[in-house]
Scaffold this active site. Structure first.
Site, PDB file in Angstrom:
ATOM      1  N   ALA A 176       0.833  -1.212   0.000  1.00 24.31           N
ATOM      2  CA  ALA A 176       0.000   0.000   0.000  1.00 24.31           C
ATOM      3  C   ALA A 176       0.862   1.254   0.000  1.00 24.31           C
ATOM      4  CB  ALA A 176      -0.937  -0.009   1.201  1.00 24.31           C
ATOM      5  N   ILE A 179       2.929   3.487  -5.457  1.00 19.66           N
ATOM      6  CA  ILE A 179       2.621   2.812  -6.725  1.00 19.66           C
ATOM      7  C   ILE A 179       1.349   1.984  -6.592  1.00 19.66           C
ATOM      8  CG2 ILE A 179       3.423   1.022  -8.333  1.00 19.66           C
ATOM      9  CD1 ILE A 179       6.230   2.105  -8.044  1.00 19.66           C
ATOM     10  N   THR A 266       6.152  -3.339  -3.998  1.00 15.24           N
ATOM     11  CA  THR A 266       6.775  -3.430  -2.672  1.00 15.24           C
ATOM     12  C   THR A 266       8.088  -2.663  -2.605  1.00 15.24           C
ATOM     13  OG1 THR A 266       7.652  -5.546  -3.395  1.00 15.24           O
ATOM     14  CG2 THR A 266       5.712  -5.614  -1.996  1.00 15.24           C
ATOM     15  N   ASP A 308      17.784   8.095  -7.702  1.00 16.43           N
ATOM     16  CA  ASP A 308      17.419   6.835  -7.054  1.00 16.43           C
ATOM     17  C   ASP A 308      18.632   5.937  -6.815  1.00 16.43           C
ATOM     18  OD1 ASP A 308      14.855   7.740  -7.332  1.00 16.43           O
ATOM     19  OD2 ASP A 308      14.097   6.006  -8.428  1.00 16.43           O
ATOM     20  N   HIS A 440      -9.939  34.525  -3.938  1.00 20.19           N
ATOM     21  CA  HIS A 440     -11.196  33.844  -3.647  1.00 20.19           C
ATOM     22  C   HIS A 440     -12.017  33.771  -4.922  1.00 20.19           C
ATOM     23  CE1 HIS A 440     -14.770  32.607  -1.489  1.00 20.19           C
ATOM     24  NE2 HIS A 440     -15.451  33.499  -2.210  1.00 20.19           N
TER      25      HIS A 440
HETATM   26  P1  NAI Z   1       6.767   1.926  -1.233  1.00 19.35           P
HETATM   27  O1  NAI Z   1       8.034   1.724  -0.528  1.00 19.35           O
HETATM   28  O2  NAI Z   1       6.138   3.276  -1.298  1.00 19.35           O
HETATM   29  O3  NAI Z   1       5.661   0.933  -0.629  1.00 19.35           O
HETATM   30  C1  NAI Z   1       5.845  -0.465  -0.582  1.00 19.35           C
HETATM   31  C2  NAI Z   1       4.848  -1.073   0.376  1.00 19.35           C
HETATM   32  O4  NAI Z   1       4.942  -2.490   0.266  1.00 19.35           O
HETATM   33  C3  NAI Z   1       5.145  -0.731   1.835  1.00 19.35           C
HETATM   34  O5  NAI Z   1       3.982  -0.210   2.434  1.00 19.35           O
HETATM   35  C4  NAI Z   1       5.576  -2.070   2.439  1.00 19.35           C
HETATM   36  O6  NAI Z   1       5.216  -2.189   3.784  1.00 19.35           O
HETATM   37  C5  NAI Z   1       4.819  -3.069   1.561  1.00 19.35           C
HETATM   38  N1  NAI Z   1       5.397  -4.416   1.556  1.00 19.35           N
HETATM   39  C6  NAI Z   1       6.706  -4.750   1.411  1.00 19.35           C
HETATM   40  N2  NAI Z   1       6.852  -6.099   1.472  1.00 19.35           N
HETATM   41  C7  NAI Z   1       5.625  -6.645   1.655  1.00 19.35           C
HETATM   42  C8  NAI Z   1       5.114  -7.978   1.786  1.00 19.35           C
HETATM   43  N3  NAI Z   1       5.910  -9.034   1.740  1.00 19.35           N
HETATM   44  N4  NAI Z   1       3.796  -8.142   1.963  1.00 19.35           N
HETATM   45  C9  NAI Z   1       2.951  -7.080   2.004  1.00 19.35           C
HETATM   46  N5  NAI Z   1       3.369  -5.798   1.869  1.00 19.35           N
HETATM   47  C10 NAI Z   1       4.676  -5.577   1.695  1.00 19.35           C
HETATM   48  O7  NAI Z   1       7.024   1.346  -2.706  1.00 19.35           O
HETATM   49  P2  NAI Z   1       6.303   1.534  -4.110  1.00 19.35           P
HETATM   50  O8  NAI Z   1       4.876   1.955  -3.955  1.00 19.35           O
HETATM   51  O9  NAI Z   1       6.595   0.275  -4.850  1.00 19.35           O
HETATM   52  O10 NAI Z   1       7.076   2.747  -4.756  1.00 19.35           O
HETATM   53  C11 NAI Z   1       8.472   2.655  -5.022  1.00 19.35           C
HETATM   54  C12 NAI Z   1       9.128   4.015  -5.018  1.00 19.35           C
HETATM   55  O11 NAI Z   1       8.684   4.780  -6.108  1.00 19.35           O
HETATM   56  C13 NAI Z   1       8.819   4.782  -3.758  1.00 19.35           C
HETATM   57  O12 NAI Z   1      10.014   5.270  -3.219  1.00 19.35           O
HETATM   58  C14 NAI Z   1       7.935   5.896  -4.213  1.00 19.35           C
HETATM   59  O13 NAI Z   1       8.155   7.086  -3.467  1.00 19.35           O
HETATM   60  C15 NAI Z   1       8.305   6.061  -5.677  1.00 19.35           C
HETATM   61  N6  NAI Z   1       7.146   6.524  -6.428  1.00 19.35           N
HETATM   62  C16 NAI Z   1       6.697   7.789  -6.219  1.00 19.35           C
HETATM   63  C17 NAI Z   1       5.569   8.237  -6.869  1.00 19.35           C
HETATM   64  C18 NAI Z   1       5.073   9.601  -6.587  1.00 19.35           C
HETATM   65  O14 NAI Z   1       5.805  10.404  -6.032  1.00 19.35           O
HETATM   66  N7  NAI Z   1       3.813   9.922  -6.901  1.00 19.35           N
HETATM   67  C19 NAI Z   1       4.828   7.392  -7.806  1.00 19.35           C
HETATM   68  C20 NAI Z   1       5.379   6.076  -7.910  1.00 19.35           C
HETATM   69  C21 NAI Z   1       6.497   5.685  -7.247  1.00 19.35           C
END
Ligand code: NAI
Length: 461
Positions: A176, A179, A266, A308, A440
Site C-alpha cells: 500500500a 505505486i 513493494t 534513485d 477567492h
Molecule cells: P513503497 O516503498 O512506497 O511501498 C511499498 C509497500 O509495500 C510498503 O507499504 C511495504 O510495507 C509493503 N510491503 C513490502 N513487502 C511486503 C510484503 N511481503 N507483503 C505485504 N506488503 C509488503 O514502494 P512503491 O509503492 O513500490 O514505490 C516505489 C518508489 O517509487 C517509492 O520510493 C515511491 O516514493 C516512488 N514513487 C513515487 C511516486 C510519486 O511520487 N507519486 C509514484 C510512484 C512511485
C-alpha cells in the site's frame, strides 16, 4: 575516443536535467542512454504514463459520480485501446521534448548501455569515451519479493500494469505504497475489484498518521479493499490469473487471494548493475546504493552519483534537484539541495501531499509544536467541485511559529503544497502564510485557513 567535460549515465529526470544544466554552465556534455527514448523510468514507464491513466480514469469516475448532479447527462464508456493510445502519445510528446532540449543545448546522446572501465572513462559498446567528470544517474528498478515471479502479463510491476491488454475484473495489489495506491486507483475506477495487501498496519509508510487514516477511508469509499498486517509469502500463476499467498501477522494464519492480475508494488532498489562499480572499488551502502559525500561525489574522485541510485526518497524531483546541484558543483559553483523541503505527492483522487515533518516525527523529537487544521468542507470552491473531503494540516513551532511541515489530503493537494514549500525555504512562520492574500474562490484558501488556525483561528471553521 571522444572527450567531454561531463558524461552523464542515464537520461531520467536526474540525468537529463543534470546534462542540460552542465551545458548551460558552459561544459561539454554527453548522456549515455540505452533505452530507445529519453526520459528514463519517469517519462517512459512511471510518473508520466501513470498520470495519463489517472487523469483518464478520474474523468470516468467524475462522469459516473458527479455529471448527473451537475445536470450533465452522458453515458460514458471506456475504449481501452484508445486510452492506451492517449497515454502512449503523452509519453511520446514528453520523451521527444527531451530530445529537442538536448539538441537545443548541444547535449550529445550516446546510444547504448554504459560501463566505467577505468576512472574518467565510459565504455558504450566497442567505444570508450573520456570525461573529466562522470555522473551516475541510473535510477532504480522494481524490487520484487522472494516467491514472486514477475512475467509482466499477469504478475506485474508498475511497468506491466501500465500496459495491460484488457481491463481486469480483479487486481490484487501487494504493497500500500505510492505505486500500489495510484495504479490500484486507476483499475478500481475502471471497474476492477481491487484488494491491497499490506504488511504494515497503516498505508503509505512514513506519512502523517492522520492523513494515512483519512486517505484509507476515502479509498475504501471508492471501493478499494485493504488487507492490513499481511505478509505476502508468494504468488502463483493459475489458469484464471494468479493467487497471492499471505500470512496475517496477528495470528500467523495462512490465506490466499485469487485475482486476474497481481501488481507487485513493494518498493524499488537502486539500479547500478553492469556499471563495473565493484571493479573500481566504489563504496556502496548496505542497501546497494552508491555512497556519496555532501557534494554527490562517490569514493572515486571525479565520479558522482544522484537520484534513485543514491540514498534518499526515490522521487523524480529529488533527482532533478540533485542533477542541477551536481552540475553546479562540477562547474566549480555551489550546488545545494534542501533535503528538509522535498514535497511528496500521491496523484490519486483526492491527491495527497506532504512536506517537512510529520506530527509523529515531531513527537519523537520532543519538539514543542502546534497544529493548524482546516477541512475542505469550509472551502466554497472545493464544495463546487464535490471535493469537500479532506483537510490541510500545518505544523508549526509553538514558540517561534516557524512552519515545520504540511500535510494535505484533498483537491489539487499536489499543487497546493508548493506555497508551503516556498514558505519553508524562506523560513516563514505560519503567520506569514496567514497574512498573505489568497484569491477567492480558490482551494488555496484552505492552506491560508490552516495557517490562520495556527494563530487566532480560521475564519470558515
Ligand atoms: P513503497 O516503498 O512506497 O511501498 C511499498 C509497500 O509495500 C510498503 O507499504 C511495504 O510495507 C509493503 N510491503 C513490502 N513487502 C511486503 C510484503 N511481503 N507483503 C505485504 N506488503 C509488503 O514502494 P512503491 O509503492 O513500490 O514505490 C516505489 C518508489 O517509487 C517509492 O520510493 C515511491 O516514493 C516512488 N514513487 C513515487 C511516486 C510519486 O511520487 N507519486 C509514484 C510512484 C512511485
Amino acid at each position: 575516443m571522444s572527450s567531454y567535460d561531463v558524461i552523464v549515465i542515464g537520461a531520467g529526470p536526474g540525468g537529463y536535467v543534470c546534462a542540460i544544466r552542465c551545458a548551460q554552465l558552459g561544459l561539454t556534455v554527453a548522456v549515455v542512454e540505452g533505452r530507445a527514448t529519453l526520459g528514463g523510468t519517469c517519462l517512459n514507464i512511471g510518473c508520466i504514463p501513470s498520470k495519463a491513466l489517472l487523469h483518464a480514469s478520474h474523468m470516468l469516475h467524475e462522469s459516473h459520480e458527479n455529471f448527473a448532479k451537475m445536470g450533465l447527462n452522458a453515458a460514458v464508456t471506456v475504449d481501452w485501446p484508445q486510452m492506451q493510445a492517449y497515454k502512449n502519445d503523452v509519453v511520446a510528446q514528453n520523451t521527444k521534448g527531451i530530445e529537442f532540449l538536448f539538441k537545443k543545448n548541444k547535449v550529445d546522446w550516446i546510444k547504448g548501455w554504459a560501463s566505467i572501465p577505468a576512472p574518467g572513462q565510459v565504455r558504450v559498446g566497442a567505444e570508450v569515451h573520456a570525461a573529466k567528470a562522470i555522473v551516475i544517474a541510473t535510477g532504480s528498478e522494481a524490487s520484487v519479493l522472494p516467491g514472486v515471479t514477475v512475467d509482466e502479463q499477469v504478475i506485474v510491476t508498475s511497468t506491466g500494469a501500465l500496459e495491460l491488454g484488457a481491463i481486469p475484473a480483479s487486481v490484487a495489489v501487494i504493497g500500500a505504497g505510492v505505486i500500489g495506491l495510484e495504479l490500484g486507483s486507476v483499475y478500481a475506477r475502471l471497474g476492477a475489484k481491487v484488494t491491497v495487501i499490506e504488511y504494515l498496519d497503516a498505508i503509505t509508510p512514513g506519512m502523517d498518521g492522520e492523513v494515512q487514516k483519512t486517505f484509507k477511508r476515502m479509498l475504501e469509499k471508492q471501493g478499494m479493499t485493504f488487507v492490513m498486517g499481511a505478509a505476502v509469502q508468494g504468488a502463483d500463476r493459475t489458469e484464471a490469473g494468479a493467487t497471492v499467498r499471505y500470512k496475517l501477522r496477528k495470528d500467523d494464519s495462512d490465506h490466499a487471494l485469487a485475482a486476474d492480475i497481481v501488481l507487485v508494488a513493494t518498493g524499488r532498489r537502486a539500479f547500478t548493475s553492469g556499471l563495473g562499480l565493484e571493479g573500481l572499488g566504489v563504496q556502496m551502502t548496505p542497501r546497494g546504493q552508491v555512497t556519496t559525500d555532501a557534494h554527490w561525489q562517490t569514493s572515486l574522485k571525479g565520479l558522482y552519483a544522484i537520484g534513485d541510485a543514491i540514498a534518499g526518497p526515490m522521487l523524480a524531483h529529488k533527482a532533478e534537484d540533485e542533477g542541477m546541484a551536481v552540475a553546479e558543483v562540477i562547474a566549480g559553483k555551489h550546488g545545494h539541495v534542501n533535503y528538509g523541503v522535498i514535497p511528496g505527492v500521491i496523484y490519486t483522487h483526492p491527491e495527497v501531499a506532504n512536506v517537512g515533518a510529520t506530527e509523529e516525527q515531531l513527537k519523537e523529537q520532543g519538539r514543542n509544536y502546534k497544529v493548524g487544521k482546516f477541512s475542505f468542507m469550509g472551502n466554497g470552491r472545493a464544495k463546487a467541485q464535490f471535493a469537500g473531503d479532506g483537510f490541510v494540516k500545518i505544523l508549526a513551532d509553538k514558540d517561534t511559529d516557524r512552519i515545520l511541515g504540511c500535510h494535505i489530503v484533498g483537491p489539487q493537494a499536489g499543487d497546493l503544497i508548493h506555497e508551503v514549500c516556498v514558505a519553508m525555504e524562506f523560513g516563514a512562520s505560519a503567520q506569514d502564510l496567514a497574512m498573505t492574500c489568497h484569491a477567492h474562490p480558490t482551494v488555496s484558501e484552505a492552506v491560508r485557513e490552516a495557517a490562520l488556525a495556527c494563530g487566532d483561528g480560521a475564519i470558515h471553521a
